[in-house]
Design a protein around this motif. Structure first.
Motif, short mmCIF file in Angstrom:
data_model
loop_
_atom_site.label_atom_id
_atom_site.label_comp_id
_atom_site.label_asym_id
_atom_site.label_seq_id
_atom_site.Cartn_x
_atom_site.Cartn_y
_atom_site.Cartn_z
N MET A 62 0.84 -1.18 0.00
CA MET A 62 0.00 0.00 0.00
C MET A 62 0.89 1.24 0.00
SD MET A 62 -3.00 -1.22 -0.11
CE MET A 62 -3.87 0.32 0.13
N LEU A 63 0.74 2.10 -1.01
CA LEU A 63 1.51 3.33 -1.10
C LEU A 63 0.92 4.33 -0.11
CD1 LEU A 63 3.71 4.91 -2.65
CD2 LEU A 63 1.93 5.61 -4.26
N THR A 64 1.66 4.61 0.97
CA THR A 64 1.12 5.35 2.11
C THR A 64 2.00 6.55 2.43
OG1 THR A 64 0.38 3.22 3.01
CG2 THR A 64 0.30 5.12 4.48
N PRO A 65 1.44 7.76 2.55
CA PRO A 65 2.24 8.92 2.96
C PRO A 65 2.94 8.63 4.28
CG PRO A 65 0.08 9.63 2.20
CD PRO A 65 0.02 8.13 2.29
N ILE A 66 4.17 9.08 4.40
CA ILE A 66 4.97 8.73 5.57
C ILE A 66 4.34 9.23 6.86
CG2 ILE A 66 6.45 10.79 5.46
CD1 ILE A 66 8.79 8.91 6.23
N GLU A 67 3.57 10.33 6.78
CA GLU A 67 2.94 10.87 7.98
C GLU A 67 1.87 9.95 8.54
OE1 GLU A 67 4.57 14.06 5.40
OE2 GLU A 67 3.14 12.43 5.07
N GLU A 68 1.39 9.02 7.72
CA GLU A 68 0.39 8.08 8.19
C GLU A 68 1.00 6.79 8.75
OE1 GLU A 68 -2.59 7.34 5.23
OE2 GLU A 68 -2.77 9.46 4.69
#
Length: 245
Positions: free
Chosen positions: A104-110
């Motif tokens: 899953m391509l996930t923003p690092i802040e998440e």
């Protein structure tokens, strides 16, 4: 045009705008960035083996900004593994694609708290600059160690100092440890110039990637969203006119 036709048209436009999101793309691995990695031995958590950056290509994503490659990939966690031999393909998605995606391509802040996310953002932004000189097996291994240190430790050194967590204990790794410490120290005040993501997986080793910062939505997505809004707004105007007669 009847209200039912308007509703169907709006629903069709919305489905067209969102259908591409609910599909998996592909992560294809291309092997090591430099050589075949460099031997490391670390503790907290324990790992002994090669370390360094990989190369990967993203394709088939609904958002064209993510169809890129080859791009650098670095391991995030030490609890799982990934086969990065050239040509290996894994399904890749974003929010909503969990059922069909390995990663899953996930923003690092998440994925991490704000402090860790910012430290990693500064590190990879610096590592991408000419000043960092991450361009061979040793420096790539040092960057990997620096990433792990940020993920698993609060200090900025790979040395086994009192009270520290993650550290490198490889007998021949003195120069590489110094290089990793240099990256950690030099990136402290670095401006974040990259959009950083984690390829998160429950079955494979999570991977850190970064792209040139960009905040402009894809033109195709804007056009589809605009079409849906225009249809809905048109229906609203017709209802107002009908009531005024």
């Amino acid at each position: 045009m009847s209200q039912s036709i308007l509703r169907r048209a709006a629903a069709a436009a919305f489905a067209l705008a969102t259908a591409a999101v609910a599909q998996a793309g592909t992560l294809t691995t291309n092997g090591w960035l430099f050589g075949a990695g460099e031997a490391v031995k670390v503790a907290a958590p324990a790992y002994s083996g090669p370390a360094g950056g990989f190369s990967g290509t993203l394709s088939g994503m609904a958002d064209e900004r993510f169809n890129v490659g080859p791009l650098p990939m670095y391991c995030v966690d030490l609890g799982q593994t990934i086969d990065i031999r050239a040509g290996n393909a894994f399904s890749l998605g974003m929010a909503g694609d969990e059922a069909v995606s390995t990663f899953m391509l996930t923003p690092i802040e998440e994925v991490f708290d704000a402090e860790v996310a910012q430290r990693l953002g500064r590190l990879v932004s610096f590592a991408s600059s000419d000043a960092a000189g991450v361009d061979d097996t040793a420096s790539s291994a040092a960057l990997q160690l620096a990433i792990w240190n940020i993920v698993y430790d609060a200090d900025v050194t790979l040395a086994a100092v009192a009270g520290s967590g993650f550290h490198d204990t490889h007998a021949a790794g003195g120069g590489r440890r110094a290089m990793a410490d240099g990256l950690l120290a030099a990136s402290t005040g670095q401006a974040i110039s990259k959009d950083v993501y984690v390829l998160v997986s429950t079955t494979r080793q999570d991977q850190l990637i970064w792209l040139d910062a960009a905040s402009v939505p894809e033109p195709g997505s804007l056009a589809l969203a605009g079409l849906a809004l225009a249809i809905v707004a048109g229906g609203g105007r017709r209802r107002v006119r009908a009531r005024s007669r």
